[in-house]
Design a protein around this motif. Structure first.
Motif, PDB file in Angstrom:
ATOM      1  N   ASN A   1      82.141  14.358  27.877  1.00  0.00           N
ATOM      2  CA  ASN A   1      81.826  13.677  29.131  1.00  0.00           C
ATOM      3  C   ASN A   1      80.821  12.546  28.930  1.00  0.00           C
ATOM      4  OD1 ASN A   1      83.543  15.074  30.806  1.00  0.00           O
ATOM      5  ND2 ASN A   1      82.028  16.615  31.383  1.00  0.00           N
ATOM      6  N   ILE A   2      79.883  12.744  27.991  1.00  0.00           N
ATOM      7  CA  ILE A   2      78.933  11.669  27.681  1.00  0.00           C
ATOM      8  C   ILE A   2      79.694  10.444  27.171  1.00  0.00           C
ATOM      9  CG2 ILE A   2      77.068  10.963  26.128  1.00  0.00           C
ATOM     10  CD1 ILE A   2      76.061  13.869  26.247  1.00  0.00           C
TER      11      ILE A   2
ATOM     12  N   ARG B   1      82.855   9.734  27.743  1.00  0.00           N
ATOM     13  CA  ARG B   1      83.646   9.178  28.837  1.00  0.00           C
ATOM     14  C   ARG B   1      82.770   8.345  29.777  1.00  0.00           C
ATOM     15  NH1 ARG B   1      88.749  11.489  29.611  1.00  0.00           N
ATOM     16  NH2 ARG B   1      89.169  13.385  28.402  1.00  0.00           N
ATOM     17  N   THR B   2      81.567   8.849  30.064  1.00  0.00           N
ATOM     18  CA  THR B   2      80.670   8.116  30.952  1.00  0.00           C
ATOM     19  C   THR B   2      80.311   6.764  30.356  1.00  0.00           C
ATOM     20  OG1 THR B   2      79.735  10.206  31.753  1.00  0.00           O
ATOM     21  CG2 THR B   2      78.447   8.215  32.157  1.00  0.00           C
TER      22      THR B   2
ATOM     23  N   GLU C   1      83.226   4.427  30.565  1.00  0.00           N
ATOM     24  CA  GLU C   1      83.474   3.948  31.916  1.00  0.00           C
ATOM     25  C   GLU C   1      82.662   2.697  32.216  1.00  0.00           C
ATOM     26  OE1 GLU C   1      85.242   4.125  35.799  1.00  0.00           O
ATOM     27  OE2 GLU C   1      85.758   4.941  33.832  1.00  0.00           O
TER      28      GLU C   1
ATOM     29  N   PHE D   1      84.614  14.792  33.383  1.00  0.00           N
ATOM     30  CA  PHE D   1      84.223  13.522  33.992  1.00  0.00           C
ATOM     31  C   PHE D   1      85.485  12.706  34.237  1.00  0.00           C
ATOM     32  CE2 PHE D   1      83.174   8.995  33.595  1.00  0.00           C
ATOM     33  CZ  PHE D   1      82.238   8.885  34.620  1.00  0.00           C
TER      34      PHE D   1
ATOM     35  N   ARG E   1      87.212   9.535  34.898  1.00  0.00           N
ATOM     36  CA  ARG E   1      87.073   8.085  34.849  1.00  0.00           C
ATOM     37  C   ARG E   1      87.903   7.448  35.963  1.00  0.00           C
ATOM     38  NH1 ARG E   1      87.505   5.500  29.035  1.00  0.00           N
ATOM     39  NH2 ARG E   1      86.774   3.777  30.325  1.00  0.00           N
TER      40      ARG E   1
END
Length: 327
Positions: free
Chosen positions: A79-80, A82-83, A86, A280, A282
């Motif tokens: 998720n880190i 992906r963040t 983004e 997460f 996107r």
């Protein structure tokens, strides 16, 4: 404790305790994986895997708990990434969808075509399998989304949101006696025919069996398949009448077959889309879901993630259920 050690034990568990297969998937050596697992076990003071000679035999009770935590950690690390992606490039990335043949063949083509036009720099991966496989891929992070109808008890680790209802039709060759049916098709008439339909556990097959059981009848199922195109092939060969999803009938490609409505005979099925509660989402992921199920807006996805599991999540699902379209 090192991050790569957690990656190693997770991959070994995914590969059914086959260290060689895990090492190949991780592009490293088998002795290196074994060594790092040993070092982690020594540091923790417990065995994660039991051995039988040089081979791993099973996961220990402590290992089960450690692997459960490991998967959460690795998911948050993903998720880190992906963040960051983004914010760095909102329209570039990858999306993996796990689903059944019927969804991939009949429900998704238009959605995927539109998605590819809008997000040409997103790499899209479509994986087909049985519902338990689909659930496992999504829960393990090998797929972002799971789309399925049957065996939803396997999806209890995922947020599963209803997308649409659908029902069935009966397909027969144009010279078949049922092709001349006037008025609604009866279950009695269908019970007298050899039936070609879906394998149990696929594409709403359980509702077909339930309808016959309710009238103390046994359907004469002579052949089953996971693929509606295969079912239609054997209907054309005269093996039996086909019971398939309505969406599997194409007026142009299947004009040699007669379609008989069977929605009054069977309870409607409902297709769901699911994802891990800590995934997460996107921007392009949210857009894919909304293309597939327009009522699943970004706000509702946030509401589902924030309330899962619990009464507010269940209330949201009931609200969504009340407005589902029919296909």
């Amino acid at each position: 404790m090192k991050l790569r050690q957690l990656v190693y034990i997770d991959e070994v568990a995914k590969r059914r305790l086959n260290i060689t297969a895990a090492a190949e998937a991780l592009h490293t050596s088998q002795p290196g994986v074994s060594k790092q697992i040993r070092l982690l076990e020594e540091e923790l003071g417990v065995l994660i895997f039991e051995r039988n000679g040089k081979h791993l035999d099973r996961i220990t009770p402590a290992g089960d708990r450690i692997l459960e935590t490991t998967r959460r950690i690795l998911s948050e690390i993903e998720n880190i990434t992906r963040t960051a992606s983004e914010f760095a490039d909102a329209e570039r990335g990858a999306l993996s969808v796990a689903t059944t043949h019927t969804q991939a063949r009949y429900a998704l083509p238009d959605v995927i075509g539109e998605f590819r036009r809008d997000y040409p720099q997103v790499s899209l991966h479509l994986n087909q399998g049985a519902p338990p496989q689909i659930a496992g891929w999504a829960a393990a992070g090998d797929a972002d989304f799971a789309i399925a109808t049957e065996a939803l008890e396997h999806f209890d680790e995922l947020i599963m949101l209803p997308c649409y209802h659908w029902n069935r039709c009966v397909l027969v060759p144009r010279d078949h006696p049922l092709a001349a049916t006037t008025g609604p098709l009866s279950l009695h008439a269908l019970a007298e025919q050899p039936i070609v339909t879906y394998t149990f556990g696929f594409t709403g097959r359980s509702h077909l069996d339930a309808a016959f059981n309710a009238e103390n009848r046994t359907p004469n199922v002579v052949l089953t398949a996971v693929d509606a195109d295969v079912i239609k092939t054997y209907v054309r060969l005269g093996l039996g009448v086909g019971v398939v999803a309505n969406m599997a009938y194409d007026e142009v490609q299947d004009d040699d077959l007669v379609r008989l409505d069977a929605s009054h005979l069977f309870e409607a099925s409902t297709t769901h889309i699911g994802f891990r509660h800590n995934l997460f989402l996107r921007g392009y992921m949210r857009r894919f879901i909304e293309m597939f199920a327009p009522h699943l807006t970004s706000a509702r996805l946030d509401q589902a993630s924030a309330s899962y599991p619990g009464p507010r999540y269940e209330a949201l699902v009931r609200e969504l259920w009340a407005e589902l379209p029919e296909r």
